[in-house]
Write an enzyme that holds these catalytic residues in place. Sequence first.
Site, mmCIF file in Angstrom:
data_model
loop_
_atom_site.group_PDB
_atom_site.id
_atom_site.type_symbol
_atom_site.label_atom_id
_atom_site.label_comp_id
_atom_site.label_asym_id
_atom_site.label_seq_id
_atom_site.Cartn_x
_atom_site.Cartn_y
_atom_site.Cartn_z
ATOM 1 N N THR A 154 0.824 -1.197 0.000
ATOM 2 C CA THR A 154 0.000 0.000 0.000
ATOM 3 C C THR A 154 0.868 1.261 0.000
ATOM 4 O OG1 THR A 154 -1.699 -1.132 1.207
ATOM 5 C CG2 THR A 154 -1.618 1.218 1.545
ATOM 6 N N ARG A 182 -13.435 -8.279 -1.345
ATOM 7 C CA ARG A 182 -12.829 -7.954 -0.038
ATOM 8 C C ARG A 182 -12.303 -6.525 -0.051
ATOM 9 N NH1 ARG A 182 -7.450 -6.054 1.527
ATOM 10 N NH2 ARG A 182 -6.924 -6.902 3.563
ATOM 11 N N GLY A 184 -10.093 -3.788 2.471
ATOM 12 C CA GLY A 184 -9.203 -3.820 3.631
ATOM 13 C C GLY A 184 -9.392 -2.612 4.524
ATOM 14 N N ASP A 185 -8.382 -2.314 5.277
ATOM 15 C CA ASP A 185 -8.402 -1.187 6.209
ATOM 16 C C ASP A 185 -8.252 0.160 5.488
ATOM 17 O OD1 ASP A 185 -5.720 -2.169 5.559
ATOM 18 O OD2 ASP A 185 -5.043 -0.494 6.801
ATOM 19 N N THR A 205 -0.245 0.733 6.796
ATOM 20 C CA THR A 205 -0.056 -0.299 5.781
ATOM 21 C C THR A 205 0.195 -1.624 6.476
ATOM 22 O OG1 THR A 205 1.486 -1.115 4.093
ATOM 23 C CG2 THR A 205 2.356 0.520 5.612
HETATM 24 N N1 ASP Z 1 -3.487 -2.687 4.305
HETATM 25 C C1 ASP Z 1 -3.687 -3.158 2.965
HETATM 26 C C2 ASP Z 1 -4.861 -4.059 2.890
HETATM 27 O O1 ASP Z 1 -5.040 -4.870 3.778
HETATM 28 C C3 ASP Z 1 -2.499 -3.848 2.405
HETATM 29 C C4 ASP Z 1 -1.195 -3.182 2.645
HETATM 30 O O2 ASP Z 1 -1.076 -2.238 3.374
HETATM 31 O O3 ASP Z 1 -0.191 -3.600 2.083
HETATM 32 O O4 ASP Z 1 -5.576 -4.011 1.938
#
Ligand code: ASP
Length: 289
Positions: A154, A182, A184-185, A205
């Site tokens: 990210t 899906r 994510g955060d 991230t």
């Molecule tokens: N946090 C991101 C997610 O879960 C992935 C990442 O930060 O690399 O989608």
Amino acid sequence: VATAPVLVVHGGAGAWQPELLGAAANGIHAALTAGWERLRDGTAVDAVEAAVAALEDDETFNAGRGSCLTSDGRVQMDALIMDGGTLAAGAVACVERLRNPVRAARQILEHSPHVLFAGADAERLAEQLGLTLCDNEALITDRQRRRLSDSQDTVGAVALDAAGGLAAATSTGGMAGKAPGRLGDSPLIGCGGYADNEAGAASTTGWGEAIMKLLLAKWAADRLRVGIAPDRAATLAIDYLQRRLNGSGGIILLDRDGGYAAASNAPAMPWGVKTARQELVQELQGELA
Ligand code: ASP
């Protein structure tokens, strides 16, 4: 009262292949340059948008073109941008066909009474707000198709402008092999990012399923709010992620006075900072792991 502007960016915490770290450092430098350009005469929100868009345009990173793929071979991206002055925010989740999801998030921040849009309706809204949609295939790189990268990288930025305004932005292709649909955060306020002029700004991230349960960006910003120094707050946040959920990830933080920090317990996290006096591009290597 004029403050000294600061811009901090990260290129994602994950299992970086060593041969990509040089390209990542170049990408961080380019993002600092693009964001700083806007910080000189614009706002912190302009700066984080420009910095993150530059990282999305660079296929070294898992955001925009070069995003990792879902288990059925698609790019589905999440992004968030937040203005610490007004707490206005815009976000997109699970979007395809957008080269710069952070720019869609910015348009939503500016023009919509809502905050977070998902899927095909978010893509249509982005088009109505002036963004051009591309073929989703155009976002897929050979490296991701061959799954040579299974990292979760990210991108994100936090900035403080001359008027004391803070902002944060985060953008991602998510986790390699994730289930379609899906999210994510990263697009969630307080999880993938947070900005409040009364506290600080954060972009996170790492393993999204853990970060979202801990509201990690807000958790860290609240430590800045009560006067904990950024380097201490960043270390505490990553320690919390690891201790509570055995999670791996990273964070960048910026406080109201321009104090900044980065922390990560992942194998690597490229990041950088730019002020009027200096530019620093570094790579953190799993200090708590
Ligand atoms: N946090 C991101 C997610 O879960 C992935 C990442 O930060 O690399 O989608």
